[in-house]
Each structure stands twice: as structure tokens, then as C-alpha cells.
Design an enzyme around this catalytic site. Structure first.
Site, mmCIF file in Angstrom:
data_model
loop_
_atom_site.group_PDB
_atom_site.id
_atom_site.type_symbol
_atom_site.label_atom_id
_atom_site.label_comp_id
_atom_site.label_asym_id
_atom_site.label_seq_id
_atom_site.Cartn_x
_atom_site.Cartn_y
_atom_site.Cartn_z
ATOM 1 N N CYS A 111 0.809 -1.217 0.000
ATOM 2 C CA CYS A 111 0.000 0.000 0.000
ATOM 3 C C CYS A 111 0.844 1.270 0.000
ATOM 4 O O CYS A 111 0.319 2.369 -0.080
ATOM 5 C CB CYS A 111 -0.894 -0.005 1.228
ATOM 6 S SG CYS A 111 -1.595 -1.613 1.500
ATOM 7 N N HIS A 249 -3.181 6.669 2.369
ATOM 8 C CA HIS A 249 -3.670 5.377 1.890
ATOM 9 C C HIS A 249 -5.046 5.133 2.523
ATOM 10 O O HIS A 249 -5.252 5.374 3.712
ATOM 11 C CB HIS A 249 -2.695 4.267 2.269
ATOM 12 C CG HIS A 249 -3.257 2.899 2.072
ATOM 13 N ND1 HIS A 249 -3.914 2.499 0.919
ATOM 14 C CD2 HIS A 249 -3.245 1.818 2.884
ATOM 15 C CE1 HIS A 249 -4.283 1.244 1.047
ATOM 16 N NE2 HIS A 249 -3.910 0.811 2.227
ATOM 17 N N ASN A 279 -10.416 -0.721 0.261
ATOM 18 C CA ASN A 279 -8.970 -0.549 0.307
ATOM 19 C C ASN A 279 -8.391 -1.107 -0.991
ATOM 20 O O ASN A 279 -8.419 -2.306 -1.216
ATOM 21 C CB ASN A 279 -8.434 -1.301 1.522
ATOM 22 C CG ASN A 279 -6.918 -1.254 1.593
ATOM 23 O OD1 ASN A 279 -6.259 -0.896 0.618
ATOM 24 N ND2 ASN A 279 -6.389 -1.626 2.718
HETATM 25 O O1 LIG Z 1 -12.045 -2.802 13.949
HETATM 26 C C1 LIG Z 1 -11.754 -3.915 13.466
HETATM 27 O O2 LIG Z 1 -12.222 -5.014 13.789
HETATM 28 C C2 LIG Z 1 -10.735 -3.925 12.377
HETATM 29 C C3 LIG Z 1 -9.511 -3.212 12.908
HETATM 30 C C4 LIG Z 1 -8.426 -3.404 11.935
HETATM 31 N N1 LIG Z 1 -8.813 -2.960 10.611
HETATM 32 C C5 LIG Z 1 -7.808 -2.691 9.753
HETATM 33 C C6 LIG Z 1 -6.499 -2.682 10.197
HETATM 34 C C7 LIG Z 1 -5.501 -2.406 9.291
HETATM 35 C C8 LIG Z 1 -5.814 -2.146 7.989
HETATM 36 C C9 LIG Z 1 -4.787 -1.895 6.987
HETATM 37 C C10 LIG Z 1 -4.723 -2.744 5.891
HETATM 38 C C11 LIG Z 1 -3.771 -2.547 4.915
HETATM 39 C C12 LIG Z 1 -3.688 -3.483 3.765
HETATM 40 O O3 LIG Z 1 -3.859 -2.732 2.622
HETATM 41 C C13 LIG Z 1 -2.888 -1.472 4.985
HETATM 42 C C14 LIG Z 1 -2.935 -0.618 6.074
HETATM 43 C C15 LIG Z 1 -3.886 -0.827 7.073
HETATM 44 CL CL1 LIG Z 1 -3.944 0.242 8.413
HETATM 45 C C16 LIG Z 1 -7.139 -2.149 7.596
HETATM 46 N N2 LIG Z 1 -8.112 -2.424 8.481
HETATM 47 C C17 LIG Z 1 -10.134 -3.260 10.068
HETATM 48 C C18 LIG Z 1 -11.212 -3.215 11.110
#
Ligand SMILES: O=C(O)C1CCN(c2ccc(-c3cc(CO)ccc3Cl)cn2)CC1
Length: 322
Positions: A111, A249, A279
């Protein structure tokens, strides 16, 4: 000499998948997804592969800038979801658009890919080249386990890119801070090949799917993105207030708002589009940039910050005078 962004374009596939449609496929629901991620829908390919999206972006950028494919010196495609290992997706684009004078290669920084790609482009333009394409292109839908509700709801497909050129004008890439934390790489994995051969036991099993330790990546992002932005601002001798827009991002809406608060900057300076696209990894900053250019919110004369973060784990921040 600097490098300047001459034109941008984006391409998102047409098949819309809403949270509600996903809730008919797995145990999830719109409310859970939206409150935790800020995502309401994503768009996924039906016939296209990564190179098709990247080709469409390349053709649009060249048309907007009114330059020929033959005038390109290089094409960089940042992707973690290439069509194949060989040929590179960049090489497929090069052949398809007839960029006969361009050398082409893929860059793998998940990313942070667009920011790392712009960094490489700025070095190429500072030496002996004059004009290139930098494209972030992803078909993450091929890497997602569509039975795994913890990841299937997060990602989308798309591509975006920019035409970059040398310039003597006092604009362009002012500073950057790229950092990699390979010791934390296991927190965000996808597309693992096995290494079996007739002479070995299966040492690492193949696993094509995305897996992420959301909590770890989340805390990594809220810690390392502000640090990288602050370092880039210091190198440019600018303050957070001098930046008109922060293009982060688009992984998670809560992460963006946490970073905005950390920076003491109004939310308006941190636009988001994950609600519509999910994403899209290396494509996300480019899609956001092109949308803002199209709406006139981003325009010449402004100072903008880009910040990618994710797989590697990587972070990349840049300050641009456009
Ligand atoms: O609250 C929750 O249960 C969850 C908590 C965690 N979450 C996340 C965590 C990390 C990412 C993420 C992913 C990438 C990959 O491109 C790059 C950068 C990031 Cl910061 C996306 N979502 C989703 C909901």
C-alpha cells in the site's frame, strides 16, 4: 531539477459489491463493516486483470497530457497483485500502449507502492530520463479468501497513475521519508508461494490468501504515519499547517481520522474515498488524487502530502508542491 506531476487518471472496475451483498455471502453486515472501516461498497473485476486496469489508466493519462506513448522513457507499475511474475504488469502495459522507447518494471511495496514508485521515478528523472508513468494498480479480489469475513470486506480493485516529467520550475517533490519494518512483515501477508521441489520437503506451504493482524497494523499505522509525515515536513522546512491536503492510503476511515487528530488538522484536509472503493492498496492514493483533481479541490499552487502505509510493513510520506 524537480519532477512534476503533469496529469493523473484512475480506473475502477464496474461491478459494484455493497456491504449488503456481502452479508448474503458471509456472516457480516453493513453496520459492522461501516462502523469499523468506513467502507460501504467496493468494485471488483469481472473480466479485467491488473494489467487491463493499468492500461486504461495509461491511455487516459497520455490523452489528458496530450503526449505520445513513444515519448515515455519508463513505466513503473506498483502492485502486489500482478497478472503474473513474468511478464511484469508494467511490461504488459508497455507493449499494449506501444511505448516503444520505455523500459518497464513492477515495484512491490504493497500500500506504499505509489509513493515508493514516485520516489524511484524522481531518481530516474534526476539522472538521465525526462518522462515516465507511475501507476498503482491492484486486483486484490484475486488474493482475498471470499469466505473470510475479516478480510473479504476490506478490499477492492482499481488503478490510478500519473505522468511525471522533469521540471526546472520551483515545484514538485520537496521531500520524502520512506521507512520499512520487515521484522513486522508477518502482520500483513498475501500470495505466499510454497517452495516445494523434488529435492525438498515442503518447507513453507503455499497460501495465496490475504491475512492481517488488524490490531497490529492499525497501531503501526497510527504510530508510523505521523512520524514519517513529520520527518518529511521537517526536511521540507514546512509545518503541518502549510499542507493543503493530506492524501493518505485509504485502508480504514478510523485510521485517517486518528492521524488527522494527531496532526491537529481539520478533517477536511484528510479526504477519504474508502466508502466507495474499499482498500485498493497501491491504487488508493492515486484514485483519491485523481478524484480531487477532477473536482478542482486539488490544483496547481497547493502543497500536498502523500502517505502510503501497509504491507512490508512499509510507510512512505512525501511533500509535494504542485
Ligand atoms: O475494527 C476492526 O475489527 C478492524 C480493525 C483493523 N482494521 C484494519 C487494520 C488495518 C488495515 C490496513 C490494511 C492494509 C492493507 O492494505 C494497509 C494498512 C492498514 Cl492500516 C485495515 N483495516 C479493520 C477493522
Amino acid at each position: 531539477e524537480h519532477l512534476k506531476i503533469v496529469a493523473s487518471a484512475r480506473q475502477v472496475p464496474s461491478r459494484l459489491v455493497t456491504n449488503d451483498e456481502l452479508s448474503t455471502m458471509m456472516d457480516t453486515n453493513d453496520d459492522w463493516i461501516y462502523t469499523r472501516t468506513g467502507i460501504r461498497q467496493r468494485q471488483v473485476v469481472t473480466t479485467e486483470n491488473t494489467s487491463d486496469l493499468a492500461i486504461q489508466v495509461a491511455q487516459q493519462v497520455l490523452a489528458k497530457a496530450q503526449v505520445s506513448a513513444e515519448s515515455l522513457d519508463f513505466i513503473v507499475v506498483s502492485t502486489m497483485s500482478p497478472d503474473s511474475l513474468s511478464p511484469s504488469t508494467a511490461a504488459i502495459v508497455q507493449g499494449a500502449i506501444g511505448a516503444t522507447q520505455a523500459f518497464a518494471f513492477d515495484l512491490s511495496a504493497a500500500c506504499s507502492g505509489l509513493v515508493y514508485g514516485l520516489s524511484v521515478a524522481s531518481s530516474l528523472l534526476a539522472t538521465r530520463y525526462r518522462r515516465g508513468l507511475v501507476i498503482g494498480a491492484e486486483v486484490l479480489s484475486k488474493l482475498v479468501d471470499w469466505q473470510d469475513r475479516t478480510t473479504a470486506v476490506l478490499f477492492g480493485d482499481g488503478a490510478a497513475g500519473v505522468l511525471v516529467e522533469t521540471t526546472t520550475a520551483d515545484i514538485g517533490l520537496l521531500s520524502e521519508e520512506l521507512r520499512t519494518f520487515g521484522d513486522k512483515g508477518d502482520n500483513l501477508v498475501a500470495g505466499r508461494f510454497g517452495n516445494a521441489n523434488p529435492f525438498s520437503g515442503e518447507i513453507t506451504p503455499a497460501d495465496p490468501y490475504f491475512h492481517q493482524n488488524g490490531r497490529e497494523v492499525y497501531s503501526f499505522a497510527t504510530r508510523e504515519v505521523p512520524a514519517a509525515l513529520e520527518a518529511a515536513l521537517a526536511k521540507a522546512q514546512l509545518s503541518a499547517d502549510d499542507v493543503d491536503y493530506y492524501l493518505l492510503h485509504q485502508a480504514n476511515a478510523r485510521i485517517v481520522s486518528t492521524i488527522a487528530k494527531r496532526f491537529g488538522q481539520p478533517a477536511e484536509k484528510f479526504p477519504t474515498n474508502m466508502a466507495s472503493n474499499g482498500n485498493t492498496s497501491a491504487a488508493s492514493i492515486g484514485i483519491l488524487l485523481d478524484e480531487l483533481v477532477e473536482s478542482g479541490q486539488v490544483h496547481a499552487g497547493q502543497t500536498i502530502a502523500l502517505a502510503g502505509f501497509g504491507g512490508g510493513l512499509t510507510v512512505g510520506a512525501q511533500i509535494w508542491k504542485i
